[in-house]
Scaffold this motif. Structure first.
Motif, PDB file in Angstrom:
ATOM      1  N   VAL A 131      -9.261 -18.916  -0.530  1.00 31.15           N
ATOM      2  CA  VAL A 131      -8.045 -18.381   0.094  1.00 31.15           C
ATOM      3  C   VAL A 131      -6.828 -18.708  -0.768  1.00 31.15           C
ATOM      4  N   GLY A 132      -6.771 -19.915  -1.295  1.00 35.38           N
ATOM      5  CA  GLY A 132      -5.628 -20.310  -2.124  1.00 35.38           C
ATOM      6  C   GLY A 132      -5.501 -19.465  -3.374  1.00 35.38           C
ATOM      7  N   TYR A 133      -6.595 -19.291  -4.095  1.00 35.98           N
ATOM      8  CA  TYR A 133      -6.551 -18.466  -5.305  1.00 35.98           C
ATOM      9  C   TYR A 133      -6.253 -17.003  -4.957  1.00 35.98           C
ATOM     10  N   SER A 134      -6.766 -16.523  -3.825  1.00 30.97           N
ATOM     11  CA  SER A 134      -6.498 -15.139  -3.419  1.00 30.97           C
ATOM     12  C   SER A 134      -5.023 -14.941  -3.097  1.00 30.97           C
ATOM     13  N   VAL A 135      -4.441 -15.872  -2.373  1.00 32.23           N
ATOM     14  CA  VAL A 135      -3.020 -15.759  -2.024  1.00 32.23           C
ATOM     15  C   VAL A 135      -2.167 -15.843  -3.286  1.00 32.23           C
ATOM     16  N   ILE A 136      -2.499 -16.764  -4.177  1.00 35.41           N
ATOM     17  CA  ILE A 136      -1.732 -16.875  -5.431  1.00 35.41           C
ATOM     18  C   ILE A 136      -1.865 -15.578  -6.226  1.00 35.41           C
ATOM     19  N   GLY A 137      -3.068 -15.022  -6.279  1.00 34.56           N
ATOM     20  CA  GLY A 137      -3.270 -13.753  -6.989  1.00 34.56           C
ATOM     21  C   GLY A 137      -2.476 -12.620  -6.365  1.00 34.56           C
ATOM     22  N   LEU A 138      -2.451 -12.535  -5.039  1.00 36.73           N
ATOM     23  CA  LEU A 138      -1.671 -11.498  -4.364  1.00 36.73           C
ATOM     24  C   LEU A 138      -0.174 -11.659  -4.625  1.00 36.73           C
ATOM     25  N   VAL A 139       0.290 -12.885  -4.639  1.00 34.79           N
ATOM     26  CA  VAL A 139       1.712 -13.126  -4.916  1.00 34.79           C
ATOM     27  C   VAL A 139       2.051 -12.724  -6.349  1.00 34.79           C
ATOM     28  N   VAL A 140       1.176 -13.073  -7.292  1.00 34.00           N
ATOM     29  CA  VAL A 140       1.432 -12.705  -8.700  1.00 34.00           C
ATOM     30  C   VAL A 140       1.438 -11.185  -8.852  1.00 34.00           C
ATOM     31  N   VAL A 141       0.483 -10.503  -8.234  1.00 30.56           N
ATOM     32  CA  VAL A 141       0.450  -9.034  -8.308  1.00 30.56           C
ATOM     33  C   VAL A 141       1.690  -8.445  -7.635  1.00 30.56           C
ATOM     34  N   GLY A 142       2.097  -8.989  -6.502  1.00 32.38           N
ATOM     35  CA  GLY A 142       3.285  -8.513  -5.801  1.00 32.38           C
ATOM     36  C   GLY A 142       4.547  -8.687  -6.622  1.00 32.38           C
ATOM     37  N   VAL A 143       4.679  -9.836  -7.276  1.00 30.18           N
ATOM     38  CA  VAL A 143       5.851 -10.083  -8.128  1.00 30.18           C
ATOM     39  C   VAL A 143       5.830  -9.150  -9.333  1.00 30.18           C
ATOM     40  N   ALA A 144       4.653  -8.917  -9.897  1.00 31.94           N
ATOM     41  CA  ALA A 144       4.560  -8.003 -11.045  1.00 31.94           C
ATOM     42  C   ALA A 144       4.953  -6.588 -10.634  1.00 31.94           C
ATOM     43  N   ILE A 145       4.481  -6.133  -9.492  1.00 30.88           N
ATOM     44  CA  ILE A 145       4.855  -4.800  -9.006  1.00 30.88           C
ATOM     45  C   ILE A 145       6.356  -4.736  -8.741  1.00 30.88           C
ATOM     46  N   TYR A 146       6.913  -5.797  -8.185  1.00 31.04           N
ATOM     47  CA  TYR A 146       8.353  -5.850  -7.926  1.00 31.04           C
ATOM     48  C   TYR A 146       9.138  -5.709  -9.224  1.00 31.04           C
ATOM     49  N   PHE A 147       8.748  -6.446 -10.261  1.00 29.45           N
ATOM     50  CA  PHE A 147       9.461  -6.352 -11.539  1.00 29.45           C
ATOM     51  C   PHE A 147       9.301  -4.978 -12.171  1.00 29.45           C
ATOM     52  N   VAL A 148       8.128  -4.373 -12.039  1.00 28.44           N
ATOM     53  CA  VAL A 148       7.944  -3.026 -12.584  1.00 28.44           C
ATOM     54  C   VAL A 148       8.869  -2.043 -11.867  1.00 28.44           C
ATOM     55  N   LEU A 149       8.965  -2.173 -10.551  1.00 25.11           N
ATOM     56  CA  LEU A 149       9.858  -1.291  -9.796  1.00 25.11           C
ATOM     57  C   LEU A 149      11.323  -1.528 -10.154  1.00 25.11           C
ATOM     58  N   VAL A 150      11.719  -2.767 -10.337  1.00 24.55           N
ATOM     59  CA  VAL A 150      13.104  -3.079 -10.705  1.00 24.55           C
ATOM     60  C   VAL A 150      13.419  -2.535 -12.090  1.00 24.55           C
ATOM     61  N   VAL A 151      12.511  -2.723 -13.043  1.00 25.85           N
ATOM     62  CA  VAL A 151      12.745  -2.228 -14.401  1.00 25.85           C
ATOM     63  C   VAL A 151      12.805  -0.702 -14.395  1.00 25.85           C
ATOM     64  N   THR A 152      11.949  -0.055 -13.638  1.00 29.85           N
ATOM     65  CA  THR A 152      11.963   1.405 -13.541  1.00 29.85           C
ATOM     66  C   THR A 152      13.277   1.891 -12.927  1.00 29.85           C
ATOM     67  N   ALA A 153      13.740   1.238 -11.878  1.00 28.41           N
ATOM     68  CA  ALA A 153      14.997   1.625 -11.236  1.00 28.41           C
ATOM     69  C   ALA A 153      16.176   1.410 -12.174  1.00 28.41           C
ATOM     70  N   LEU A 154      16.162   0.309 -12.916  1.00 26.35           N
ATOM     71  CA  LEU A 154      17.254   0.044 -13.864  1.00 26.35           C
ATOM     72  C   LEU A 154      17.255   1.057 -14.999  1.00 26.35           C
ATOM     73  N   SER A 155      16.086   1.410 -15.491  1.00 31.99           N
ATOM     74  CA  SER A 155      16.046   2.372 -16.599  1.00 31.99           C
ATOM     75  C   SER A 155      16.507   3.751 -16.134  1.00 31.99           C
ATOM     76  N   GLN A 156      16.165   4.107 -14.886  1.00 33.90           N
ATOM     77  CA  GLN A 156      16.642   5.396 -14.375  1.00 33.90           C
ATOM     78  C   GLN A 156      18.148   5.376 -14.156  1.00 33.90           C
ATOM     79  N   SER A 157      18.680   4.266 -13.707  1.00 32.96           N
ATOM     80  CA  SER A 157      20.117   4.193 -13.504  1.00 32.96           C
ATOM     81  C   SER A 157      20.859   4.191 -14.829  1.00 32.96           C
ATOM     82  N   ILE A 158      20.276   3.567 -15.840  1.00 34.98           N
ATOM     83  CA  ILE A 158      20.905   3.573 -17.172  1.00 34.98           C
ATOM     84  C   ILE A 158      20.879   4.982 -17.735  1.00 34.98           C
TER      85      ILE A 158
END
Length: 165
Positions: A131-158
């Protein structure tokens, strides 16, 4: 029998009362309850009343109850670290994985301790690790998706800002 002057139910008439059956029809007299005295006349402390007897029924006592001790069951204690590992790993679902890190560490420590001491809880420690490794993995994937979305939004705004200028 009618010629002898007896009604047929008196003493010596051949009725069941002659044999001790007619005087106590429900078997509730003192002769129906076995004695609790042991072989030497002392009270037998191991004799126990029947717990399954109907209420109001005469208590029958099993003279052999408790004659042999029951099996001795030795249970090993459960590792507290294994329990804490699972708890901290599950709480990591709410705390975005911060306590899951502690749960993973406790899970590894608990598994090594269980191998050394022979305590129970190996499955709990393994579940805490999974459970611990699964939760850590989900958090890492969630943070990675968040950064991809932020970078995509910033590039579109630029792009929109550069096209407007």
């Amino acid at each position: 029998m009618s010629g002898s002057g007896q009604s047929g139910y008196g003493p010596g008439s051949g009725s069941s009362a002659d044999y001790g059956y007619g005087s106590d029809p429900y078997g509730m007299g003192p002769s129906s309850v076995p004695s609790t005295a042991g072989p030497y006349g002392h009270a037998d402390s191991s004799a126990q009343p029947d717990p399954y007897a109907a209420p109001g029924a005469p208590q029958t006592i099993d003279p052999y109850a408790g004659a042999y001790p029951g099996p001795v069951v030795h249970s090993r204690p459960t590792s507290a670290m294994a329990i804490l590992s699972l708890v901290f790993s599950l709480v990591g679902l709410v705390t975005y994985g911060f306590t899951s890190i502690v749960g993973v560490i406790l899970g590894h420590v608990a598994r090594s301790q269980i191998k050394r001491t022979g305590e129970q809880g190996s499955g709990l420690a393994l579940a805490g690790l999974i459970v611990g490794y699964s939760v850590i993995g989900l958090v890492v994937v969630g943070v990675a998706i968040y950064f991809v979305l932020v970078v995509t939004a910033l590039s579109q705004s630029i792009d929109t800002i550069s096209q407007a200028a």
